[in-house]
Design a protein around this motif. Structure first.
Motif, mmCIF file in Angstrom:
data_model
loop_
_atom_site.group_PDB
_atom_site.id
_atom_site.type_symbol
_atom_site.label_atom_id
_atom_site.label_comp_id
_atom_site.label_asym_id
_atom_site.label_seq_id
_atom_site.Cartn_x
_atom_site.Cartn_y
_atom_site.Cartn_z
ATOM 1 N N GLU A 124 -1.867 -9.996 2.195
ATOM 2 C CA GLU A 124 -2.923 -9.490 1.181
ATOM 3 C C GLU A 124 -4.358 -9.561 1.804
ATOM 4 O OE1 GLU A 124 -1.936 -11.608 -2.616
ATOM 5 O OE2 GLU A 124 -2.021 -9.679 -3.543
ATOM 6 N N ASP A 125 -4.629 -10.764 2.376
ATOM 7 C CA ASP A 125 -6.263 -10.583 3.007
ATOM 8 C C ASP A 125 -6.351 -9.209 4.157
ATOM 9 O OD1 ASP A 125 -4.615 -11.599 5.146
ATOM 10 O OD2 ASP A 125 -5.589 -13.568 5.231
ATOM 11 N N GLN A 126 -5.284 -8.708 4.425
ATOM 12 C CA GLN A 126 -5.546 -7.627 5.409
ATOM 13 C C GLN A 126 -5.534 -6.183 4.747
ATOM 14 O OE1 GLN A 126 -3.092 -7.702 8.995
ATOM 15 N NE2 GLN A 126 -2.921 -9.864 9.092
ATOM 16 N N ALA A 127 -5.114 -6.110 3.571
ATOM 17 C CA ALA A 127 -4.796 -5.183 2.706
ATOM 18 C C ALA A 127 -5.920 -4.317 2.619
ATOM 19 C CB ALA A 127 -4.030 -5.353 1.520
ATOM 20 N N GLU A 128 -7.143 -5.006 2.066
ATOM 21 C CA GLU A 128 -8.329 -4.114 1.781
ATOM 22 C C GLU A 128 -8.755 -3.402 3.159
ATOM 23 O OE1 GLU A 128 -9.824 -3.335 -0.955
ATOM 24 O OE2 GLU A 128 -8.697 -4.303 -2.302
ATOM 25 N N SER A 129 -8.644 -4.095 4.259
ATOM 26 C CA SER A 129 -9.337 -3.628 5.666
ATOM 27 C C SER A 129 -8.163 -2.446 5.923
ATOM 28 C CB SER A 129 -9.071 -4.606 6.296
ATOM 29 O OG SER A 129 -9.518 -4.333 7.672
ATOM 30 N N LEU A 130 -7.007 -2.537 5.863
ATOM 31 C CA LEU A 130 -6.263 -1.139 6.130
ATOM 32 C C LEU A 130 -6.524 -0.243 5.254
ATOM 33 C CD1 LEU A 130 -3.961 0.389 7.702
ATOM 34 C CD2 LEU A 130 -2.322 -1.079 6.359
ATOM 35 N N LEU A 131 -6.760 -0.628 3.966
ATOM 36 C CA LEU A 131 -6.968 0.595 3.033
ATOM 37 C C LEU A 131 -8.136 1.312 3.223
ATOM 38 C CD1 LEU A 131 -5.960 1.831 0.375
ATOM 39 C CD2 LEU A 131 -7.577 0.403 -0.921
ATOM 40 N N ILE A 189 0.767 -1.174 -0.122
ATOM 41 C CA ILE A 189 -0.108 -0.060 -0.206
ATOM 42 C C ILE A 189 0.987 1.108 -0.057
ATOM 43 C CG2 ILE A 189 -1.631 1.447 1.375
ATOM 44 C CD1 ILE A 189 -3.172 -1.171 2.336
ATOM 45 N N LEU A 190 0.782 2.260 -0.727
ATOM 46 C CA LEU A 190 1.300 3.694 -0.816
ATOM 47 C C LEU A 190 0.305 4.655 -0.365
ATOM 48 C CD1 LEU A 190 3.631 5.361 -1.525
ATOM 49 C CD2 LEU A 190 2.720 5.550 -3.882
ATOM 50 N N ASN A 204 2.702 11.688 7.926
ATOM 51 C CA ASN A 204 2.221 10.236 7.975
ATOM 52 C C ASN A 204 1.976 9.598 9.208
ATOM 53 O OD1 ASN A 204 2.636 9.820 5.143
ATOM 54 N ND2 ASN A 204 4.928 9.807 5.267
ATOM 55 N N ARG A 205 1.411 10.626 10.326
ATOM 56 C CA ARG A 205 1.059 10.097 11.455
ATOM 57 C C ARG A 205 -0.270 9.124 11.590
ATOM 58 N NH1 ARG A 205 -0.508 13.927 16.785
ATOM 59 N NH2 ARG A 205 -1.194 12.265 17.885
ATOM 60 N N LYS A 206 -1.221 9.733 10.375
ATOM 61 C CA LYS A 206 -2.502 8.895 10.491
ATOM 62 C C LYS A 206 -2.153 7.651 10.218
ATOM 63 C CE LYS A 206 -6.229 10.001 12.292
ATOM 64 N NZ LYS A 206 -6.224 9.871 13.779
ATOM 65 N N ALA A 207 -1.594 7.348 8.956
ATOM 66 C CA ALA A 207 -1.164 6.238 8.385
ATOM 67 C C ALA A 207 -0.314 5.212 9.224
ATOM 68 C CB ALA A 207 -0.280 6.329 7.145
ATOM 69 N N ALA A 208 0.506 5.794 9.891
ATOM 70 C CA ALA A 208 1.421 5.115 11.063
ATOM 71 C C ALA A 208 0.459 4.598 12.124
ATOM 72 C CB ALA A 208 2.582 5.825 11.370
ATOM 73 N N GLU A 209 -0.139 5.170 12.531
ATOM 74 C CA GLU A 209 -1.024 4.953 13.827
ATOM 75 C C GLU A 209 -2.136 3.782 13.329
ATOM 76 O OE1 GLU A 209 -1.212 9.116 16.334
ATOM 77 O OE2 GLU A 209 -2.771 8.364 15.030
ATOM 78 N N LEU A 210 -2.649 4.023 12.280
ATOM 79 C CA LEU A 210 -3.562 2.842 11.812
ATOM 80 C C LEU A 210 -2.850 1.596 11.466
ATOM 81 C CD1 LEU A 210 -5.866 5.014 9.492
ATOM 82 C CD2 LEU A 210 -6.572 4.066 11.465
ATOM 83 N N MET A 211 -1.625 1.750 10.835
ATOM 84 C CA MET A 211 -0.803 0.393 10.356
ATOM 85 C C MET A 211 -0.286 -0.548 11.549
ATOM 86 S SD MET A 211 2.892 1.298 8.990
ATOM 87 C CE MET A 211 3.997 1.925 9.762
ATOM 88 N N VAL A 212 -0.345 0.049 12.718
ATOM 89 C CA VAL A 212 0.223 -0.803 13.573
ATOM 90 C C VAL A 212 -0.975 -1.671 14.460
ATOM 91 C CG1 VAL A 212 2.174 0.773 14.571
ATOM 92 C CG2 VAL A 212 -0.165 0.867 15.665
ATOM 93 N N ALA A 252 -11.069 6.049 5.523
ATOM 94 C CA ALA A 252 -12.182 6.514 6.319
ATOM 95 C C ALA A 252 -11.310 7.639 7.295
ATOM 96 C CB ALA A 252 -12.532 5.523 7.039
ATOM 97 N N HIS A 253 -10.029 7.687 7.435
ATOM 98 C CA HIS A 253 -9.456 8.447 8.205
ATOM 99 C C HIS A 253 -8.804 9.570 7.385
ATOM 100 C CE1 HIS A 253 -10.047 5.271 11.124
ATOM 101 N NE2 HIS A 253 -10.346 6.323 12.298
ATOM 102 N N GLY A 254 -9.065 9.931 6.224
ATOM 103 C CA GLY A 254 -8.570 10.965 5.589
ATOM 104 C C GLY A 254 -7.476 10.806 4.863
ATOM 105 N N VAL A 255 -6.881 9.492 4.727
ATOM 106 C CA VAL A 255 -5.678 9.210 4.016
ATOM 107 C C VAL A 255 -6.227 8.721 2.523
ATOM 108 C CG1 VAL A 255 -3.344 8.051 3.696
ATOM 109 C CG2 VAL A 255 -4.547 8.485 5.879
ATOM 110 N N SER A 256 -6.909 9.893 1.754
ATOM 111 C CA SER A 256 -7.763 9.315 0.881
ATOM 112 C C SER A 256 -7.179 9.217 -0.433
ATOM 113 C CB SER A 256 -8.845 10.640 0.594
ATOM 114 O OG SER A 256 -8.036 11.755 0.509
ATOM 115 N N ASP A 257 -5.856 9.307 -0.564
ATOM 116 C CA ASP A 257 -5.218 8.991 -2.036
ATOM 117 C C ASP A 257 -4.491 7.566 -1.783
ATOM 118 O OD1 ASP A 257 -5.571 11.123 -3.722
ATOM 119 O OD2 ASP A 257 -4.349 12.401 -2.305
ATOM 120 N N ALA A 258 -4.673 6.664 -0.835
ATOM 121 C CA ALA A 258 -4.124 5.636 -0.542
ATOM 122 C C ALA A 258 -4.501 4.559 -1.524
ATOM 123 C CB ALA A 258 -4.233 5.007 0.952
#
Lengths: 289, 202
Positions: A254-261, A115-116, A150-158, A266-272
């Motif tokens: 891969e089976d978690q990717a859609e969920s993280l995306l 994911i980018l 990149n705070r939001k993305a970092a907080e969500l990915m953990v 949903a948290h404003g990282v809209s271009d991911a």
């Protein structure tokens, strides 16, 4: 608890000093986020032509930087400045991370999706800004993206089983993906058309507004890249475009990717976007289709 | 038709593109050439001119790049002519090889890459028109070169191979040439001018 320590400083990529300060700080804080950490303290690194340039410019840079440090929940504890003919600004950041959960670019596994979290093209856009050949609305979009932590993305990915992470900066997506592939001993397949791009940036590539560093990235990676001939060369240039304060590149099952995306959006990282996957073990090869 | 010239050596990106843009807008020249001194500026100026509707060719010399853009003004106002029967409508590609190894970093790797490159050129099909060797590149066309079988094959397919005579002389291998036609700079310049696309390997 473990401490992580990072340092990054850059030359101006935009004209407004306050924006430059925000971008340089977000760029420096990003290293801590890419490791799965949380910034704790920061110190300013400043090079400035104090004799020939108005001090108000410096104040604006530092104001922008401080704003981002506070937004990251960190504290400015000091810094150092030197006189220099060219302005440079950045931070040394200390962060906290759980010692068992330090993320690096090694660890991506076959079956992972990639994911980018931010669009590509800031190198081309910065060149277009220098050339004065950019629509104000696009310039604004690029500035806000670069100044976004990149705070939001970092907080969500953990909350997910992330295997590897890096932030996309000077080597471009291609260079950083290649580093991930080599460090993780895997092969990566990227889908060029799935990579998020800034608006109108392809047109600017056609205009010849590609920075030398991006060409250098592309040429450096060429021997480890298998390119499907149907891929538009302009897209390849953008995959290699040197980024300032780019997004996180995250490898997770891969089976978690859609969920993280979904979480990211949903948290404003809209271009991911999901831009590729790890195809198998290997010695660091990237296929682009 | 007078050619407008622009020297952009010593300028960092995006300035060569900006200067070229200014020239195109000011003069509207149908033929112009821009000299730059680094590969990034070469690629950027070539792209810009291509975008502006010019046919672009690049000549690399001594680390500088001369990017030439031409626009056929008559074609703009003329009706499109029907191709004559039997007239070859395919584009003509000239490949200019100015070295005996490809790229920088490791020369042994570079010579293997160039061998591979020559062997793969046939994939261009009938568009491959001329193959020009100069400087270290002439060593590929002489006795002992691993590329000879591939070059002979290309020659049999109708590719015209030109080998720089001055260069063969310089290396003292004029007598050892095994393939292609010994040629001079005028032939080379003419070939580059007539080609629709020039691919330069240095």
């Amino acid at each position: 608890m473990a401490l992580v320590q990072t340092l990054d400083f850059i030359t101006p990529v935009v004209n407004d000093p306050y924006d430059f300060g925000r971008i340089a700080a977000a760029n420096a804080l990003s290293d801590v986020y890419a490791m799965g950490g949380r910034p704790l303290t920061a110190m300013n690194i400043v090079c400035f032509p104090i004799r020939s340039m108005d001090k108000a410019v410096l104040r604006e840079i530092l104001r922008g930087g401080l704003e981002k440090i506070h937004e990251a929940g960190a504290v400015l504890v000091g810094g150092h400045s030197v006189e220099d003919s060219e302005t440079k600004y950045g931070l040394s950041v200390t962060g906290l991370v759980h010692p068992d959960r330090v993320l690096t670019n090694a660890g991506a596994r076959p079956g992972d999706a990639l994911i980018l979290t931010k669009p590509l093209g800031t190198g081309v856009l910065a060149t277009a800004i220098k050339a004065g050949l950019i629509a104000p609305s696009v310039e604004r979009t690029a500035i806000e993206s670069m100044a976004t932590l990149n705070r939001k993305a970092a907080e969500l990915m953990v909350s997910y089983s992330v295997h590897a992470c890096t932030d996309v900066t000077g080597f471009g997506l291609l260079g950083h993906a290649l580093e991930m592939a080599v460090a993780s001993k895997v092969c990566i397949a990227l889908k060029a058309e799935d990579a998020p791009l800034f608006p109108s940036v392809q047109d600017l590539v056609h205009m010849g507004l590609v920075p030398a560093g991006s060409y250098a990235n592309r040429n450096y990676c060429a021997h480890q890249v298998h390119l499907d001939p149907v891929v538009d060369p302009v897209l390849l240039d953008l995959l290699a475009d040197a980024q300032t304060s780019g997004g996180l590149l995250i490898a997770l099952p891969e089976d978690q990717a859609e969920s993280l995306l979904g979480d990211l959006k949903a948290h404003g990282v809209s271009d991911a976007a999901i831009i590729g996957r790890i195809t198998g073990p290997g010695d660091g090869l990237i296929q682009i289709s | 038709m007078t050619a407008e010239k622009l020297d952009c050596r010593g300028l960092a990106c995006p300035n060569p593109v900006l200067k070229t843009r200014e020239l195109v807008e000011r003069s509207g020249a149908a033929c112009l050439s821009v000299v730059v001194d680094n590969p990034a500026a070469n690629e950027n100026v070539s792209r810009f001119l291509g975008r502006m509707g010019y046919q672009v060719s690049v000549l690399e010399m001594d680390g500088n790049f001369e990017v030439t853009g031409t626009k056929d003004e008559s074609a703009v106002s003329c009706e499109v002519m029907e191709p004559l029967p039997g007239q070859d409508q395919e584009s003509k590609i000239a490949v200019l090889v100015g070295t005996d190894h490809m790229g920088r970093g490791d020369d042994l790797l570079g010579s293997k890459l160039l061998f591979n490159f020559i062997g793969t050129l046939k994939e261009m099909g009938t568009e491959l028109w001329r193959l020009i060797f100069l400087n270290g590149g002439v060593k590929l066309a002489v006795e002992g070169s691993e590329c000879l079988p591939a070059l002979r094959e290309l020659e049999k397919e109708g590719v015209h191979i030109l080998v720089c005579g001055t260069c063969l002389n310089h290396f003292g291998i004029l007598e050892k040439k095994q393939v292609g036609e010994t040629t001079n700079m005028l032939d080379i310049v003419t070939a580059l001018q007539l080609a629709d696309k020039v691919i330069s390997v240095t």
